[in-house]
Design a protein around this motif. Structure first.
Motif: not given
Length: 182
Positions: A61-84
């Motif tokens: 639930r929490l991760i589903g509500t997190l925004p794409e942008k936080v200040g001047d940071y943008r959501r980044a993909p994680l290198v696989e295998p990404a931790p849960a």
């Protein structure tokens, strides 16, 4: 003085060539900047940490509500295998990312009497790694799961405020459960 045959190319041709070269260089730089911006931040590699509740519904639930942008940071993909239960945001120019991990273990230093900082109704406990003065990790300690937010020194207040808003909206408050007194 007029151009004479044998003195090289005509002056107009030289000027046109220079203008074309400069225009091509500027066009390439603009193209590179635009495509870099469209691609977004580079993938972030995260090491695994103990997070026994990262796969739970609270973290989903929490991760589903997190925004794409936080200040001047943008959501980044994680290198696989990404931790849960993990999310990262990064500036377009690189640098240290913001990292959120949900469902982590209670921080060992969180004991009775430990100082807390309240941001938007979320109680945060700060842990500073003595070997890394450029980052600190804040743990939300008054929710059904522990949430860790690792921030670079220069990230500003936007990150913890934005994440606090998401935590408040998705995870019910409960009394903090510190370990025994130090």
């Amino acid at each position: 003085m007029a151009d004479t045959p044998g003195d090289g190319p005509p002056r107009a041709a030289l000027i046109a060539a220079v203008v074309l070269a400069v225009g091509a260089a500027v066009g390439f730089l603009v193209f590179a900047a635009v495509t870099q911006h469209q691609r977004g931040p580079a993938p972030v590699a995260l090491s695994a940490v103990p997070a026994p509740r990262a796969d739970g519904p609270e973290c989903a639930r929490l991760i589903g509500t997190l925004p794409e942008k936080v200040g001047d940071y943008r959501r980044a993909p994680l290198v696989e295998p990404a931790p849960a239960g993990a999310v990262a945001w990064q500036r377009d120019d690189g640098g240290e990312p913001l990292v959120l991990r949900c469902g982590v273990e209670r921080p060992a230093d969180f004991v009775v009497g430990a100082p807390l900082t309240v941001v938007d109704a979320v109680s945060w406990f700060r842990v500073q790694d003595p070997s890394d003065a450029d980052r600190a990790t804040w743990f939300a300690v008054d929710r059904p799961v522990y949430v860790a937010l690792t921030l670079p020194r220069d990230s500003g207040p936007d990150a913890i405020q934005t994440v606090s808003t998401a935590v408040t909206a998705t995870l019910p408050a409960q009394p903090a459960d510190p370990g025994p007194a130090a």
